[in-house]
Write a protein that holds these residues in place. Structure first.
Motif, short mmCIF file in Angstrom:
data_model
loop_
_atom_site.label_atom_id
_atom_site.label_comp_id
_atom_site.label_asym_id
_atom_site.label_seq_id
_atom_site.Cartn_x
_atom_site.Cartn_y
_atom_site.Cartn_z
N SER A 174 0.84 -1.19 0.00
CA SER A 174 0.00 0.00 0.00
C SER A 174 0.88 1.25 0.00
O SER A 174 2.07 1.19 0.32
CB SER A 174 -0.89 0.01 1.24
OG SER A 174 -0.10 0.15 2.43
N SER A 221 0.69 3.72 2.06
CA SER A 221 1.09 4.05 3.43
C SER A 221 2.30 3.24 3.87
O SER A 221 3.20 3.75 4.55
CB SER A 221 -0.09 3.81 4.39
OG SER A 221 -0.44 2.44 4.42
N GLN A 222 2.38 1.97 3.47
CA GLN A 222 3.55 1.16 3.79
C GLN A 222 4.79 1.69 3.07
O GLN A 222 5.89 1.70 3.63
CB GLN A 222 3.30 -0.30 3.41
CG GLN A 222 2.32 -1.03 4.31
CD GLN A 222 2.03 -2.43 3.81
OE1 GLN A 222 1.73 -2.64 2.62
NE2 GLN A 222 2.11 -3.41 4.70
N GLY A 234 6.13 4.64 4.89
CA GLY A 234 6.85 4.19 6.08
C GLY A 234 8.26 3.74 5.74
O GLY A 234 9.21 4.03 6.49
N THR A 287 -0.26 9.33 4.71
CA THR A 287 0.04 8.85 6.06
C THR A 287 0.85 7.56 6.01
O THR A 287 0.51 6.64 5.28
CB THR A 287 -1.26 8.60 6.84
OG1 THR A 287 -2.05 9.80 6.81
CG2 THR A 287 -0.96 8.22 8.29
N PRO A 288 1.94 7.48 6.80
CA PRO A 288 2.75 6.26 6.78
C PRO A 288 2.19 5.17 7.68
O PRO A 288 1.44 5.43 8.62
CB PRO A 288 4.10 6.75 7.31
CG PRO A 288 3.73 7.85 8.26
CD PRO A 288 2.53 8.53 7.63
N SER A 289 2.56 3.94 7.37
CA SER A 289 2.34 2.81 8.26
C SER A 289 3.61 1.97 8.23
O SER A 289 4.35 2.00 7.25
CB SER A 289 1.12 1.98 7.83
OG SER A 289 1.32 1.41 6.55
N PHE A 290 3.85 1.24 9.29
CA PHE A 290 5.11 0.53 9.42
C PHE A 290 4.89 -0.96 9.69
O PHE A 290 4.01 -1.33 10.48
CB PHE A 290 5.95 1.13 10.56
CG PHE A 290 6.21 2.60 10.42
CD1 PHE A 290 7.31 3.05 9.70
CD2 PHE A 290 5.36 3.53 10.99
CE1 PHE A 290 7.55 4.41 9.56
CE2 PHE A 290 5.60 4.89 10.86
CZ PHE A 290 6.70 5.33 10.14
N SER A 291 5.68 -1.77 8.99
CA SER A 291 5.69 -3.20 9.27
C SER A 291 7.14 -3.66 9.28
O SER A 291 7.95 -3.17 8.47
CB SER A 291 4.90 -3.99 8.21
OG SER A 291 5.57 -3.99 6.98
#
Length: 388
Positions: free
Chosen positions: A88, A90-91, A94, A202-206
């Protein structure tokens, strides 16, 4: 009243940006498409990249009075084209933040400066010559498809390079544009001016994406972009601490990552365009070309939605030819410096050949491996000499 800059400064800055965008802008769009970017988000990517490169080029060059150019990470973008598939947006953001954070950490700790101090000038020059050789060869390869276009540009260059060295590149470019127009090679039908606007993502983190993509993006950017970037400066006699430059590119990446600025680094190939004698006979004045490059970066960032149309309007052969002509002097100077010391010649030659080969191992480009192998040979030679 004397202007504080020459037309040669403006043209060198423009050609540097032209080389940078035409060589890899398409890769950026492919990377954005890999995460399903909308047209607005793609435009935001180009806005962020143009703004970041423009601000750092202008800031670095005015601060240090040296021709310091920045660029997006082209090998990093190529990595993202495949690595981001199925992720995505957002990923992806991140990942960009994480990689830029590592670059900032690398600059703050100062270890990059310590490594670059160990690189001899002959190896730095050999690596630069290897990086730029392809552009010199492309000058003549492009003559196969457009002999009149390239021929007129080459004749203009040879006729004026000693009489008007400061203006020979812009005049060669103008000659090429005139021939291209006469041959109906300029395609501006699809070109239109459109402002680009930033889109906050917006970021997201994995953990998997940070380790699997973020760390490779960091390594590729540092090894394939920042190492050659510093080496180019050293090869032209410009001495500046690398750590502040690396730190600020990391900060720029952190600030602009939410808008699509995936990675910023020191430029090598496009920077070399602004460092030759054709830009200015006084090396202390060549920084003005880098400032103009920053201005053009900012303009292209603001009009990021039109970038593809602008560069698609120019024939590929014209871009290849003007890049090759602009870098001929730098290639010659690099080879002269690289091979001047007989004791360092074999190490420099290996560095040059490995870099020019384009070999990439473990996702890291040939410039890095050229320096590694050349450095090892140089170290062994120094050790043997000390034992005699």
């Amino acid at each position: 009243m004397r202007l504080p800059f020459h037309f040669a400064h403006v043209s060198a800055g423009f050609i540097a940006v032209l080389v940078g965008y035409t060589s890899s802008a398409a890769i950026i769009f492919q990377a954005a498409a890999a995460v399903g970017a909308s047209p607005a988000e793609m435009n935001s990517w180009m806005w962020a990249l143009g703004l970041g490169m423009g601000a750092t080029c202008i800031g670095f060059s005015l601060r240090y009075r040296q021709p310091i150019l920045t660029a997006w990470s082209t090998p990093g973008a190529a990595l993202l084209v495949t690595a981001l598939a199925g992720m995505s947006m957002s990923q992806a953001i991140g990942v960009f933040l994480f990689s830029s954070g590592l670059i900032l950490l690398c600059g703050v700790t100062g270890w990059f400066d310590r490594i670059m101090q160990l690189v001899p000038a002959s190896l730095a020059a050999a690596m630069l010559g290897g990086v730029l050789l392809t552009f010199g060869l492309d000058l003549f390869a492009s003559a196969q498809t457009q002999p009149w276009l390239v021929g007129v540009m080459l004749i203009t260059y040879l006729a004026l390079r000693r009489r008007l060295p400061r203006y020979v590149i812009p005049l060669s470019l103008l000659a090429g544009l005139a021939v291209a127009a006469g041959l109906d090679l300029l395609q501006f039908e699809q070109f239109s001016w459109q402002l680009a606007w930033p889109v906050l993502m917006t970021p997201s983190f994995s953990l998997a994406s940070l380790i699997g993509i973020g760390i490779p993006l960091f390594v590729v950017t540092m090894a394939s972009q920042n190492v050659p970037g510093i080496a180019v400066l050293r090869a032209h006699g410009y001495q500046v601490k690398a750590s502040p430059l690396i730190s600020w590119t990391g900060i720029t990446g952190i600030l602009l990552a939410p808008f699509g600025g995936f990675a910023f680094n020191l430029a090598a190939i496009s920077a070399a365009v602004c460092m030759g004698k054709e830009v200015d006979t006084d090396p202390a004045q060549r920084y003005k070309a880098a400032v103009w490059a920053g201005v053009f970066y900012l303009l292209l960032g603001l009009f990021g939605a039109t970038v593809v149309g602008l560069f698609a309007a120019l024939p590929t052969e014209l871009v290849m030819a003007i890049a090759g002509l602009a870098l001929l002097g730098t290639i010659g100077n690099s080879l002269s410096v690289a091979l001047s010391q007989e004791s360092e010649r074999d190490a420099a030659l290996l560095t040059f050949m490995i870099t020019a080969s384009g070999v990439a191992l473990f996702g890291i480009g040939s410039a890095f491996w050229g320096l590694v192998v050349g450095g090892i040979v140089h170290g062994l030679n120094v050790r043997r000499s000390a034992q005699r």
